[in-house]
Design a protein around this motif. Structure first.
Motif, PDB file in Angstrom:
ATOM      1  N   CYS A  21     -40.568  21.012 -15.966  1.00 34.91           N
ATOM      2  CA  CYS A  21     -41.371  21.996 -15.234  1.00 34.91           C
ATOM      3  C   CYS A  21     -42.763  21.560 -14.868  1.00 34.91           C
ATOM      4  O   CYS A  21     -43.326  20.720 -15.616  1.00 34.91           O
ATOM      5  CB  CYS A  21     -41.364  23.503 -15.960  1.00 34.91           C
ATOM      6  SG  CYS A  21     -42.489  23.192 -17.564  1.00 34.91           S
ATOM      7  N   GLN A 113     -41.060  27.474 -22.397  1.00 26.88           N
ATOM      8  CA  GLN A 113     -41.458  26.378 -21.518  1.00 26.88           C
ATOM      9  C   GLN A 113     -42.693  25.784 -22.260  1.00 26.88           C
ATOM     10  O   GLN A 113     -43.370  26.559 -22.851  1.00 26.88           O
ATOM     11  CB  GLN A 113     -42.153  27.243 -20.440  1.00 26.88           C
ATOM     12  CG  GLN A 113     -42.814  26.242 -19.431  1.00 26.88           C
ATOM     13  CD  GLN A 113     -43.227  26.940 -18.219  1.00 26.88           C
ATOM     14  OE1 GLN A 113     -44.360  27.552 -18.293  1.00 26.88           O
ATOM     15  NE2 GLN A 113     -42.510  26.913 -16.931  1.00 26.88           N
ATOM     16  N   GLN A 157     -38.359  22.682 -19.998  1.00 31.21           N
ATOM     17  CA  GLN A 157     -38.038  24.214 -19.940  1.00 31.21           C
ATOM     18  C   GLN A 157     -36.685  23.996 -21.039  1.00 31.21           C
ATOM     19  O   GLN A 157     -35.933  23.240 -20.676  1.00 31.21           O
ATOM     20  CB  GLN A 157     -37.870  24.495 -18.700  1.00 31.21           C
ATOM     21  CG  GLN A 157     -37.492  26.073 -18.994  1.00 31.21           C
ATOM     22  CD  GLN A 157     -37.529  26.825 -17.655  1.00 31.21           C
ATOM     23  OE1 GLN A 157     -38.630  26.855 -16.987  1.00 31.21           O
ATOM     24  NE2 GLN A 157     -36.582  27.684 -17.313  1.00 31.21           N
TER      25      GLN A 157
END
Length: 160
Positions: A21, A113, A157
Motif C-alpha cells: 500500500c 495497514q 496490507q
C-alpha cells in the motif's frame, strides 16, 4: 474508513499479507487526487519488488500475542520480538535480528495497514527532479505535487 487509533487488543491474532500500500495524506484535495494516480503506478512497482523478494499474498504472516510478543513468518523463516502500540503508532522490535521498526497502523473492515513515513523518499524525489534535465518534466511534475503532500506512507496490507 480506517481507524486512526489502534489498541493492543485489536491487533491480537495472526494477520496475512495481501498487498502493498501507498497512502498519501494531505489537506490539499487536488494534491491527493494527483498523488493517488502516481501512487497506483508506484504501488505496482512496489508489488513487483516484493514479489522478487519472495513476499507475495499469503506468504508473510504477523502474529501479535496478548503478552506484546510478535512473530513474523516469511515462508519457513521466522523472526520474533515485541511490540507496542500508541494511538496509530506501532513499534516492533525484532529481537532475533536486532531491528526496531516504527510504523503507522490502521484497521479497517478486517484489514490491517502497516506503513512507514516516506519523507526520505520525498526528499530523494525532489532532489532528483531538481537535477533532472528538461526532458524529465513528468518527474518534475510528480515532485512538485509531492511537495504539497503532508504525509506519504509506504507499506503492507494484511487481513485476518
Amino acid at each position: 474508513m480506517p481507524t486512526s487509533t489502534v489498541s493492543q487488543s485489536s491487533l491480537v491474532g495472526t494477520w496475512t499479507y495481501s498487498e502493498p500500500c501507498l497512502v498519501a495524506e494531505s489537506k490539499n484535495i487536488l494534491s491527493n487526487v494527483a498523488v493517488t494516480a502516481a501512487a497506483e503506478k508506484a504501488q505496482k512497482s512496489l508489488k513487483d519488488a516484493l514479489t522478487k523478494a519472495g513476499i507475495t499474498s499469503g506468504k508473510l504472516t504477523l502474529t501479535f500475542n496478548k503478552d506484546n510478543t510478535v512473530k513474523a513468518t516469511v515462508g519457513t523463516k521466522t523472526v520474533s520480538g515485541t511490540y507496542a502500540v500508541s494511538g496509530s503508532d506501532l513499534t516492533i522490535t525484532f529481537t532475533t535480528i536486532k531491528k526496531t521498526v516504527k510504523m503507522n497502523c490502521k484497521l479497517s473492515s478486517g484489514n490491517l495497514q502497516l506503513a512507514m513515513n516516506a519523507t526520505k523518499l520525498l526528499t530523494f524525489v525532489n532532489a532528483v527532479a531538481a537535477k533532472a534535465s528538461a526532458a524529465s518534466s513528468s518527474l518534475s511534475a510528480v515532485s512538485s505535487v509531492l511537495k504539497n503532500v503532508d504525509g506519504l506512507y509506504v507499506g503492507l496490507q494484511f487481513s485476518k
